[in-house]
Design a protein around this motif. Structure first.
Motif, mmCIF file in Angstrom:
data_model
loop_
_atom_site.group_PDB
_atom_site.id
_atom_site.type_symbol
_atom_site.label_atom_id
_atom_site.label_comp_id
_atom_site.label_asym_id
_atom_site.label_seq_id
_atom_site.Cartn_x
_atom_site.Cartn_y
_atom_site.Cartn_z
ATOM 1 N N GLY A 1 -8.566 -11.288 -11.398
ATOM 2 C CA GLY A 1 -8.099 -10.007 -10.871
ATOM 3 C C GLY A 1 -7.056 -10.193 -9.778
ATOM 4 O O GLY A 1 -6.084 -9.435 -9.696
ATOM 5 N N ILE A 2 -7.242 -11.213 -8.953
ATOM 6 C CA ILE A 2 -6.272 -11.484 -7.890
ATOM 7 C C ILE A 2 -4.959 -11.998 -8.478
ATOM 8 O O ILE A 2 -3.875 -11.631 -8.014
ATOM 9 N N VAL A 3 -5.035 -12.822 -9.522
ATOM 10 C CA VAL A 3 -3.819 -13.269 -10.221
ATOM 11 C C VAL A 3 -3.089 -12.059 -10.804
ATOM 12 O O VAL A 3 -1.865 -11.941 -10.679
ATOM 13 N N ALA A 4 -3.838 -11.148 -11.421
ATOM 14 C CA ALA A 4 -3.234 -9.923 -11.963
ATOM 15 C C ALA A 4 -2.560 -9.134 -10.836
ATOM 16 O O ALA A 4 -1.449 -8.602 -11.018
ATOM 17 N N PHE A 5 -3.225 -9.069 -9.709
ATOM 18 C CA PHE A 5 -2.665 -8.373 -8.544
ATOM 19 C C PHE A 5 -1.296 -8.945 -8.176
ATOM 20 O O PHE A 5 -0.332 -8.207 -7.964
ATOM 21 N N LEU A 6 -1.184 -10.268 -8.114
ATOM 22 C CA LEU A 6 0.083 -10.904 -7.731
ATOM 23 C C LEU A 6 1.186 -10.620 -8.753
ATOM 24 O O LEU A 6 2.319 -10.334 -8.384
ATOM 25 N N ILE A 7 0.828 -10.684 -10.024
ATOM 26 C CA ILE A 7 1.801 -10.387 -11.082
ATOM 27 C C ILE A 7 2.219 -8.920 -11.015
ATOM 28 O O ILE A 7 3.406 -8.585 -11.092
ATOM 29 N N GLY A 8 1.237 -8.046 -10.860
ATOM 30 C CA GLY A 8 1.510 -6.617 -10.845
ATOM 31 C C GLY A 8 2.318 -6.165 -9.653
ATOM 32 O O GLY A 8 3.184 -5.300 -9.776
ATOM 33 N N ALA A 9 2.051 -6.735 -8.493
ATOM 34 C CA ALA A 9 2.778 -6.336 -7.288
ATOM 35 C C ALA A 9 4.272 -6.561 -7.459
ATOM 36 O O ALA A 9 5.090 -5.743 -7.026
ATOM 37 N N ALA A 10 4.621 -7.650 -8.115
ATOM 38 C CA ALA A 10 6.033 -7.950 -8.340
ATOM 39 C C ALA A 10 6.676 -6.940 -9.297
ATOM 40 O O ALA A 10 7.867 -6.654 -9.192
ATOM 41 N N ALA A 11 5.909 -6.383 -10.221
ATOM 42 C CA ALA A 11 6.456 -5.422 -11.189
ATOM 43 C C ALA A 11 7.038 -4.200 -10.494
ATOM 44 O O ALA A 11 8.078 -3.682 -10.890
ATOM 45 N N PHE A 12 6.371 -3.746 -9.451
ATOM 46 C CA PHE A 12 6.783 -2.514 -8.795
ATOM 47 C C PHE A 12 8.017 -2.683 -7.913
ATOM 48 O O PHE A 12 8.537 -1.716 -7.381
ATOM 49 N N LEU A 13 8.496 -3.912 -7.784
ATOM 50 C CA LEU A 13 9.723 -4.151 -7.035
ATOM 51 C C LEU A 13 10.964 -3.850 -7.876
ATOM 52 O O LEU A 13 12.045 -3.667 -7.342
ATOM 53 N N HIS A 14 10.808 -3.797 -9.201
ATOM 54 C CA HIS A 14 11.937 -3.525 -10.092
ATOM 55 C C HIS A 14 12.344 -2.065 -10.002
ATOM 56 O O HIS A 14 11.512 -1.179 -10.164
ATOM 57 N N GLN A 15 13.616 -1.828 -9.768
ATOM 58 C CA GLN A 15 14.124 -0.463 -9.827
ATOM 59 C C GLN A 15 14.610 -0.142 -11.235
ATOM 60 O O GLN A 15 14.696 1.018 -11.612
ATOM 61 N N ASP A 16 14.909 -1.177 -12.012
ATOM 62 C CA ASP A 16 15.322 -1.018 -13.405
ATOM 63 C C ASP A 16 14.095 -0.699 -14.256
ATOM 64 O O ASP A 16 13.137 -1.473 -14.285
ATOM 65 N N GLY A 17 14.118 0.433 -14.953
ATOM 66 C CA GLY A 17 12.962 0.893 -15.727
ATOM 67 C C GLY A 17 12.556 -0.050 -16.842
ATOM 68 O O GLY A 17 11.365 -0.238 -17.106
ATOM 69 N N HIS A 18 13.527 -0.679 -17.517
ATOM 70 C CA HIS A 18 13.219 -1.590 -18.626
ATOM 71 C C HIS A 18 12.472 -2.830 -18.121
ATOM 72 O O HIS A 18 11.439 -3.216 -18.676
#
Length: 168
Positions: free
Chosen positions: A11-28
């Motif tokens: 779950g913590i690994v998922a957290f680290l991966i997911g947190a980076a996703a929300f930094l993208h301003q590009d929708g794709h």
């Protein structure tokens, strides 16, 4: 307090991966990164024995990827229907319905919304999942959704400021 064991570590690994996703301003790029995050998170929920959440994440991973390829309404409704048909029979606790409802709203947003509007609907989804994760006792899930709410809100604010500068 929940114990930090292997499922919690995933779950913590998922957290680290997911947190980076929300930094993208590009929708794709955002949608593709969400796909990877949701696959890892699905395994976390499977290990936690949270069947409804695992189903929601698995379907959401497929949905996020599909939304990079098409904005088709029938495809969107297929994923929303799949969430309810597969998720509802597995609900053990009333709060688990929030995951299905939130994922449905997120599905609509990924197929039919863009920019800030999409982000606001994803923000609503994060609040649904935060409630589920708190009640489930998921350390990584709670950290993740809390961070998503903060990072997504900041990204929405930056996008809003940028849009105002373009208009002026």
């Amino acid at each position: 307090m929940p114990e930090l064991d292997f499922p919690q570590a995933i779950g913590i690994v998922a957290f680290l991966i997911g947190a980076a996703a929300f930094l993208h301003q590009d929708g794709h790029k955002f949608r593709l990164h969400l796909t990877v995050f949701q696959i890892v998170l699905c395994s976390h929920f499977i290990l936690m024995g949270a069947v409804t959440a695992a189903i929601g994440c698995g379907i959401s991973a497929l949905r996020s990827y599909a939304s990079t390829r098409t904005q088709s309404s029938p495809v969107m409704w297929f994923f929303i229907g799949l969430l309810w048909v597969m998720g509802l029979p597995n609900v053990e606790y009333s709060y688990e319905i929030l995951t299905i409802f939130g994922a449905s709203v997120a599905t609509w947003s990924l197929f039919k919304a863009q920019g800030i509007h999409m982000r606001l609907l994803i923000l609503f989804n994060s609040f649904c999942w935060l409630t589920n994760n708190l009640l489930l006792g998921s350390i990584g899930g709670t950290m993740m959704e809390s961070t998503f709410i903060i990072v997504n809100a900041l990204t929405i604010y930056k996008m809003y400021r940028t849009s105002k500068q373009i208009i002026i």
